[in-house]
Design a protein around this motif. Sequence first.
Motif, PDB file in Angstrom:
ATOM      1  N   THR A 141      43.670  55.923  77.300  1.00  0.00           N
ATOM      2  CA  THR A 141      43.098  57.181  76.823  1.00  0.00           C
ATOM      3  C   THR A 141      43.678  58.316  77.656  1.00  0.00           C
ATOM      4  N   LYS A 142      43.547  59.531  77.124  1.00  0.00           N
ATOM      5  CA  LYS A 142      44.077  60.688  77.848  1.00  0.00           C
ATOM      6  C   LYS A 142      43.393  60.862  79.205  1.00  0.00           C
ATOM      7  N   THR A 143      42.061  60.697  79.213  1.00  0.00           N
ATOM      8  CA  THR A 143      41.327  60.881  80.466  1.00  0.00           C
ATOM      9  C   THR A 143      41.770  59.854  81.503  1.00  0.00           C
ATOM     10  N   LEU A 144      41.989  58.610  81.069  1.00  0.00           N
ATOM     11  CA  LEU A 144      42.461  57.584  82.003  1.00  0.00           C
ATOM     12  C   LEU A 144      43.907  57.852  82.425  1.00  0.00           C
ATOM     13  N   ALA A 145      44.708  58.403  81.516  1.00  0.00           N
ATOM     14  CA  ALA A 145      46.092  58.745  81.873  1.00  0.00           C
ATOM     15  C   ALA A 145      46.105  59.826  82.949  1.00  0.00           C
ATOM     16  N   GLU A 169      42.734  46.695  86.237  1.00  0.00           N
ATOM     17  CA  GLU A 169      43.428  47.865  86.790  1.00  0.00           C
ATOM     18  C   GLU A 169      42.612  49.138  86.559  1.00  0.00           C
ATOM     19  N   ILE A 170      42.040  49.237  85.363  1.00  0.00           N
ATOM     20  CA  ILE A 170      41.255  50.435  85.042  1.00  0.00           C
ATOM     21  C   ILE A 170      40.026  50.505  85.943  1.00  0.00           C
ATOM     22  N   GLN A 171      39.309  49.398  86.077  1.00  0.00           N
ATOM     23  CA  GLN A 171      38.096  49.398  86.892  1.00  0.00           C
ATOM     24  C   GLN A 171      38.419  49.770  88.340  1.00  0.00           C
ATOM     25  N   ALA A 172      39.502  49.233  88.879  1.00  0.00           N
ATOM     26  CA  ALA A 172      39.882  49.558  90.268  1.00  0.00           C
ATOM     27  C   ALA A 172      40.168  51.051  90.395  1.00  0.00           C
ATOM     28  N   ALA A 173      40.858  51.614  89.388  1.00  0.00           N
ATOM     29  CA  ALA A 173      41.178  53.046  89.431  1.00  0.00           C
ATOM     30  C   ALA A 173      39.903  53.883  89.363  1.00  0.00           C
ATOM     31  N   LEU A 174      38.959  53.474  88.520  1.00  0.00           N
ATOM     32  CA  LEU A 174      37.716  54.237  88.382  1.00  0.00           C
ATOM     33  C   LEU A 174      36.922  54.234  89.692  1.00  0.00           C
ATOM     34  N   HIS A 176      38.106  54.170  92.603  1.00  0.00           N
ATOM     35  CA  HIS A 176      38.776  55.013  93.597  1.00  0.00           C
ATOM     36  C   HIS A 176      38.813  56.484  93.205  1.00  0.00           C
ATOM     37  N   THR A 177      38.135  56.843  92.093  1.00  0.00           N
ATOM     38  CA  THR A 177      38.164  58.243  91.645  1.00  0.00           C
ATOM     39  C   THR A 177      36.766  58.836  91.735  1.00  0.00           C
ATOM     40  N   LYS A 178      36.647  59.956  92.447  1.00  0.00           N
ATOM     41  CA  LYS A 178      35.346  60.620  92.552  1.00  0.00           C
ATOM     42  C   LYS A 178      35.070  61.410  91.272  1.00  0.00           C
ATOM     43  N   VAL A 179      33.798  61.608  90.950  1.00  0.00           N
ATOM     44  CA  VAL A 179      33.482  62.298  89.679  1.00  0.00           C
ATOM     45  C   VAL A 179      34.130  63.675  89.594  1.00  0.00           C
ATOM     46  N   GLU A 180      34.189  64.390  90.733  1.00  0.00           N
ATOM     47  CA  GLU A 180      34.731  65.750  90.674  1.00  0.00           C
ATOM     48  C   GLU A 180      36.232  65.760  90.401  1.00  0.00           C
ATOM     49  N   ASP A 181      36.863  64.582  90.499  1.00  0.00           N
ATOM     50  CA  ASP A 181      38.305  64.521  90.232  1.00  0.00           C
ATOM     51  C   ASP A 181      38.613  64.087  88.803  1.00  0.00           C
ATOM     52  N   ILE A 182      37.566  63.923  87.980  1.00  0.00           N
ATOM     53  CA  ILE A 182      37.780  63.539  86.582  1.00  0.00           C
ATOM     54  C   ILE A 182      38.107  64.798  85.774  1.00  0.00           C
ATOM     55  N   TRP A 183      39.044  64.677  84.888  1.00  0.00           N
ATOM     56  CA  TRP A 183      39.434  65.769  83.976  1.00  0.00           C
ATOM     57  C   TRP A 183      38.218  66.156  83.128  1.00  0.00           C
ATOM     58  N   GLY A 184      37.800  67.414  83.198  1.00  0.00           N
ATOM     59  CA  GLY A 184      36.668  67.859  82.387  1.00  0.00           C
ATOM     60  C   GLY A 184      35.355  67.918  83.146  1.00  0.00           C
ATOM     61  N   GLN A 228      35.611  54.591  79.440  1.00  0.00           N
ATOM     62  CA  GLN A 228      35.374  53.195  79.041  1.00  0.00           C
ATOM     63  C   GLN A 228      36.525  52.636  78.200  1.00  0.00           C
ATOM     64  N   GLY A 229      37.551  53.453  78.021  1.00  0.00           N
ATOM     65  CA  GLY A 229      38.721  52.964  77.311  1.00  0.00           C
ATOM     66  C   GLY A 229      38.709  53.243  75.818  1.00  0.00           C
ATOM     67  N   LYS A 230      37.666  53.971  75.346  1.00  0.00           N
ATOM     68  CA  LYS A 230      37.624  54.328  73.923  1.00  0.00           C
ATOM     69  C   LYS A 230      38.253  55.699  73.753  1.00  0.00           C
TER      70      LYS A 230
END
Length: 424
Positions: A141-145, A169-174, A176-184, A228-230
């Motif tokens: 997804t764009k957000t995961l990209a 891989e996705i779960q490990a990346a999530l 390691h990412t803080k909420v404030e660093d999520i796009w949007g 969540q990958g959708k």
Amino acid sequence: MFALVDCNNFYASCERAFKPALRLRPVVVLSNNDGCIIARSEEAKTLGIQMGTPEFKCRLLLKQHDVAVFSSNYALYGDMSSRVMATLAALAPEIEVYSIDEAFLDMSSFSRFDLPDYARQMRRTVRLHTGIPVCVGIAPTKTLAKIANRLAKKNPHYQGVCVLATAEEIQAALLHTKVEDIWGIGRQWSKLLQAKRIESAADLAAAPAAWVRKHLHVVGARIQAELQGKSCLPMELVRPAKQSICTSRSFGRNVSTLAELQQAVATFASKCAVKLRKEDSLASLLTVFIATSPFDESSDRYWGTRTAALPHPTQDSIAILKAAETILDGIFRDGNVYKKAGVMVSGIVPRASCSTTLSLFAEEAPAANARDAKLMQAMDAINQRYGSGTVRLAAENAESWKPHQERLSPRYSTRLDEIIEVRV
DNA sequence: TCTGGGGTCCTAGGACCC
DNA sequence: TCTGGGGTCCTAGGACCC
């Protein structure tokens, strides 16, 4: 799969691309009027120079570390951006240019490719064609990209490429990412989420959907689904027509008189009209604002703004300028020291859809409009060929409202005369 | 002394329609 | 006793992005 390709420290990298000697020096780029730091090379970030810091507050640091400091050169960055985008467009079937330094690529047809390998090839190609370093993040997804891209940028061991393909891989990346660093997710929502003990992207992905929908609305619900990958955010291949166009500037000096503001507002109004014609659109609403400094505590703040309907939808510089002058008269207050002014057009409609719409109250016949349109065409053509400002309305004075730019680099890629100057 | 410029989308509430 | 159900348009304000 989506790829997000993002240029590293874009403005600083553009300056470096034409001055290899800068490779060994920290580089920063300043906002208009050489006010704030808006781009930093990796070395400048390491020195602790923060994004958005006023230049005068870190002048000593810049000097101590022999930092190369540039005024912003938008002609250069815009042209370099087009070159990067043209290169990327040849590397994938579809491209969405998301900002001056970012693009999404549609990777859905690359399932039989080695994605990490192809991503590394994209990086090499962009570097070779343009001199600009980029990082690539690829995910379902764009957000995961976006998250993948951020990891590729931050952790040296990724070497500029991060592909999130499996659930692990996705779960490990999530994690390691803080909420404030999520796009949007911006400041306000971060605060709200943290108060709810939702601290990582993994937490947000796992949070109760109803709560997210209630407090972060559909926008937040979409982000959660994307985590969540959708995939909810499709590629947008054509840039939609602009809904509003704004030209505003902070002044490099104090401005107190109506006459000076008139000149500034006329210049900005005319600029808006040029941008409108470039979009091939007409505007039906016009806003003018003037403001005192938000930082000056010795006097009261004044923010004067007013919006008026134009007599009929238009892209004509003269009509827009006249209307802007009237609005300015209404909001000007004597005795203030003004630091900023701006003009915005809105209520925008494509010209094609409007050719037969007549105003019930318009005083001018359509024939006059046709003549004015020809005049505007001629002005645009002359300014296109001989440089903007070659012909202008008498009320404008673009030169005196140009922001201060004392450390401007040459427009290497668009102006022959400025390159020759460098050689001498 | 001194602090950028440009955008978009969504919601809630009021006014109105049949 | 009791008062329907379904819409649109507009604006202000608040969130976000680069």
